[in-house]
Design an enzyme around this catalytic site. Structure first.
Site, PDB file in Angstrom:
ATOM      1  N   PHE A 116     -11.717  -7.206  13.536  1.00 45.86           N
ATOM      2  CA  PHE A 116     -10.519  -7.588  12.842  1.00 45.86           C
ATOM      3  C   PHE A 116     -10.229  -6.672  11.675  1.00 45.86           C
ATOM      4  O   PHE A 116     -11.282  -6.166  11.069  1.00 45.86           O
ATOM      5  CB  PHE A 116     -11.128  -8.862  11.875  1.00 45.86           C
ATOM      6  CG  PHE A 116      -9.866  -9.196  11.058  1.00 45.86           C
ATOM      7  CD1 PHE A 116      -8.715 -10.035  11.703  1.00 45.86           C
ATOM      8  CD2 PHE A 116     -10.170  -9.473   9.801  1.00 45.86           C
ATOM      9  CE1 PHE A 116      -7.571 -10.401  10.847  1.00 45.86           C
ATOM     10  CE2 PHE A 116      -9.319  -9.916   8.805  1.00 45.86           C
ATOM     11  CZ  PHE A 116      -7.881 -10.507   9.359  1.00 45.86           C
ATOM     12  N   GLN A 117      -9.001  -5.997  11.607  1.00 49.60           N
ATOM     13  CA  GLN A 117      -8.588  -5.066  10.724  1.00 49.60           C
ATOM     14  C   GLN A 117      -9.292  -3.935  10.860  1.00 49.60           C
ATOM     15  O   GLN A 117      -9.406  -3.216   9.961  1.00 49.60           O
ATOM     16  CB  GLN A 117      -8.559  -5.953   9.472  1.00 49.60           C
ATOM     17  CG  GLN A 117      -7.568  -6.758   8.926  1.00 49.60           C
ATOM     18  CD  GLN A 117      -7.541  -7.211   7.637  1.00 49.60           C
ATOM     19  OE1 GLN A 117      -8.372  -6.809   6.936  1.00 49.60           O
ATOM     20  NE2 GLN A 117      -6.229  -7.652   7.283  1.00 49.60           N
ATOM     21  N   MET A 140      24.178   9.149   2.602  1.00 54.41           N
ATOM     22  CA  MET A 140      24.091  10.429   3.241  1.00 54.41           C
ATOM     23  C   MET A 140      24.105  10.112   4.875  1.00 54.41           C
ATOM     24  O   MET A 140      24.867  11.075   5.346  1.00 54.41           O
ATOM     25  CB  MET A 140      22.659  10.989   2.875  1.00 54.41           C
ATOM     26  CG  MET A 140      22.559  12.514   3.390  1.00 54.41           C
ATOM     27  SD  MET A 140      23.716  13.566   2.465  1.00 54.41           S
ATOM     28  CE  MET A 140      22.946  14.013   1.039  1.00 54.41           C
ATOM     29  N   GLU A 157       0.816  -1.345  -0.073  1.00 51.97           N
ATOM     30  CA  GLU A 157      -0.103  -0.048   0.107  1.00 51.97           C
ATOM     31  C   GLU A 157       0.808   1.153  -0.071  1.00 51.97           C
ATOM     32  O   GLU A 157       0.131   2.489  -0.733  1.00 51.97           O
ATOM     33  CB  GLU A 157      -0.912  -0.027   1.270  1.00 51.97           C
ATOM     34  CG  GLU A 157      -2.191  -1.074   1.106  1.00 51.97           C
ATOM     35  CD  GLU A 157      -1.746  -2.501   1.678  1.00 51.97           C
ATOM     36  OE1 GLU A 157      -2.546  -3.215   1.781  1.00 51.97           O
ATOM     37  OE2 GLU A 157      -0.550  -2.558   2.251  1.00 51.97           O
ATOM     38  N   LYS A 166     -17.871  -0.827   5.485  1.00 53.20           N
ATOM     39  CA  LYS A 166     -18.187  -2.104   4.404  1.00 53.20           C
ATOM     40  C   LYS A 166     -19.955  -1.969   4.314  1.00 53.20           C
ATOM     41  O   LYS A 166     -20.109  -2.084   3.110  1.00 53.20           O
ATOM     42  CB  LYS A 166     -17.720  -3.304   4.906  1.00 53.20           C
ATOM     43  CG  LYS A 166     -18.077  -4.419   3.887  1.00 53.20           C
ATOM     44  CD  LYS A 166     -17.105  -5.614   4.349  1.00 53.20           C
ATOM     45  CE  LYS A 166     -17.330  -6.580   3.399  1.00 53.20           C
ATOM     46  NZ  LYS A 166     -16.626  -8.070   3.619  1.00 53.20           N
TER      47      LYS A 166
END
Length: 586
Positions: free
Chosen positions: A115-116, A484, A53, A165
């Site tokens: 969940f999630q 760096m 993602e 959802k």
């Protein structure tokens, strides 16, 4: 009248199409399956399946930065949303227009640690222009419309829409959203024109200045191609030299005699000295970042400062200015040009000012040591530029030394050709950004200039390029260090290279072949041009492992907190004994 009933997911598709969306970068999951099901039979929107993602967010940034259109991201709830946060924060810092659609657990489950589940609105509150949790399907169309307006107008930035959802599956007559959509258009109306009296005063000050400089930033590019054209017109009127921040490269042509190069920590000596000794600074779409100003008390002490910015909160945030003009860069530049024409003012004779600037140019601050035995990274970038400039490439970068060398030694003549992570400094940005740019510009040569450490942050996105047959090129400056970090350790911590050396690197050529790419290794200076030409000639994706000098430093530079004129140039580095001891350690 027959009213068609649409699910929330179908309404979302209609709303995206209404906003002109053609491409969505995403990754499916349980909380967005209704949206993905709506996508399945909808040919109007192309979905690009990334491998992470964070890659989706950076790809959307690259798409937006290179096309001028907002990028769109689609992720699931919980880890899908949290994985995208770095890209959202990156877009927020660099003012990239982006709309992120995140799934959420059903409204009745919110707050139950389902969940999630994650508090996406809370998590993204401080790295978005605005965010929404849509609980009523009747609000969805109006929310999408307003989200795109907020993301693309004013100071651009990311907007998150969190969609439970059950809202995705609920059916709703489309007509029910129309009154709310009309109301949404009236809620966010940022100023675009500058105040007439402030514009008049700015023209008066600029036309009277004996040592002016135009200090430009990413806001010029975000304002659209017209802003870059108007910047060039104002420069011709005033005769003033021009410098730019990292994010503003390309807003003014690098071949122009008035161009000073980039300013700031790794900018040119002439750009920083010009800023310091100017009697007037016209800041257009920049924000006086700490990497530009250095020690505030020593920054341009004698200059009258004018600041043009569409974001009122950026005015006087870091540096106190004498005149503020809140408005869109293109609109305000046009106002200034019109005012200048109306007054008939002739520009000052700036020959003495340019003579001083030529003295600073004579320091040749971008010089670096030559070598016949190893590839100097600066030389690699110079050759990459010379061998690709006829193709007018789009360049993305990862973050680190290679990023600064690219900014110094690759040159840009038009906007929207330079994609880099400025404010957040996000390693792993370059490859997905290049993928997004290639999607938006299918016929362009797109090159990610990378470091061997940074490229590994999102190297799995090679699979995305393979799946969609995207001919992106990755040019890795491989010095086996987090360069760096190592440079700062040498200059500040007596060359104690704590965890900055990459003990185990992949074979990039074999990795390329594993993904179906072409792999090229260059470790001999005599083979540099041939390797670059082979990369360009290949019609598919290519990764080049360019083995460069391990301990080269990115100069010029000033240290954090130092004055912007207190620059370390080539020849001013640490004593040879320290360098030799460091070489022995490697």
């Amino acid at each position: 009248m027959h009213v068609t009933s649409r699910t929330g997911a179908e309404t979302l598709m209609d709303s995206l199409v209404a906003q002109g969306v053609e491409v969505v970068f995403g990754y499916p999951g349980g909380a967005v399956l209704p949206i993905y099901d709506a996508l399945f039979n909808d040919p109007r929107i192309r979905h690009i399946l990334v491998r992470h993602e964070a890659g989706a967010a950076h790809a959307a940034e690259g798409y937006a930065r290179s096309t001028g259109k907002p990028g769109v991201v689609l992720v699931t709830s919980g880890p899908g949303a949290t994985n995208a946060v770095t890209g959202i924060a990156d877009a927020f810092m660099d003012s990239i227009p982006m709309v992120v659609l995140s799934g959420q657990v059903a409204t009745a489950m919110i707050g139950t640690d389902a969940f999630q589940e994650a508090d996406t609105v809370g998590i993204t509150r401080h790295c978005t222009k605005h965010n929404y949790l849509v609980k009523d399907p009747a609000d969805l169309a109006a929310t999408v419309e307003e989200a795109f307006q907020i993301a693309t107008t004013g100071r651009p930035g990311p907007v998150v829409i969190d969609i439970p959802k059950d809202v995705q599956v609920a059916e709703q007559p489309a007509a029910h959203s129309e009154p709310k959509m009309r109301a949404a258009r009236r809620r966010y109306v940022p100023a675009s024109l500058g105040a007439d009296d402030a514009v008049a005063r700015a023209v008066e000050l600029l036309s009277a200045a004996h040592a002016p400089v135009l200090y430009t930033g990413g806001g010029v590019i975000n304002s659209g191609p017209e802003a870059s054209r108007l910047l060039r017109e104002l420069q011709e009127m005033s005769g003033a030299p021009v410098t730019s921040t990292l994010m503003g490269l390309g807003s003014f042509p690098a071949q122009h005699p008035a161009w000073l190069g980039m300013l700031g920590m790794h900018g040119t000596y002439e750009a920083n000295m010009t800023m310091n000794r100017a009697d007037l600074i016209l800041c257009v779409g920049a924000r006086f970042d700490d990497r530009v100003t250095g020690k505030i008390d020593d920054f341009a002490p004698d200059a009258t400062k004018i600041h043009i910015d569409i974001d009122r909160s950026s005015i006087n945030k870091t540096v106190e200015v004498d005149l503020a003009i809140v408005g869109d860069c293109a609109r305000v530049l046009q106002q200034m040009i019109d005012r200048w024409r109306d007054t008939g003012k002739a520009p000052q004779d700036l020959s003495e000012w340019y003579a001083r600037i030529e003295g600073w140019r004579a320091r040749h601050s971008l010089e670096y040591p030559a070598s016949d035995s190893e590839i100097m990274p600066q030389h690699a970038i110079e050759r990459l530029f010379e061998l690709t400039r006829h193709r007018d490439p789009i360049i993305s970068t990862e973050v680190g030394q290679h990023q600064m060398w690219a900014a110094q030694h690759f040159h840009f003549f038009e906007p929207n050709k330079w994609l880099t992570s400025g404010g957040l400094g996000t390693m792993g940005y370059g490859l997905p950004a290049a993928i997004g740019a290639q999607i938006g510009n299918p016929d362009a040569l797109v090159i990610d200039i990378a470091g061997e450490a940074s490229i590994q942050m999102n190297i799995q996105e090679m699979g995305t390029a393979s799946q969609y047959r995207l001919p992106v090129k990755v040019f890795v400056l491989n010095n086996e260090f987090m360069g760096m970090v190592r440079q700062w350790q040498e200059l500040t911590y007596e060359s104690r290279y704590s965890n900055s050396y990459s003990e185990s690197l992949p074979d990039f050529v074999k990795l390329a072949e594993a993904y179906g790419w072409k792999g090229i290794c260059i470790d001999d200076p005599a083979e540099l041009d041939a390797g670059i030409e082979a990369m360009i000639a290949h019609d598919g994706p290519v990764i080049v492992d360019c083995r460069v000098a391990k301990l080269a430093n990115c100069l010029p530079m000033f240290r954090s907190g130092a004055a912007h004129t207190d620059m370390l140039l080539y020849g001013d580095e640490a004593p040879a004994a320290v360098t030799e001891e460091a070489r022995a350690a490697v």
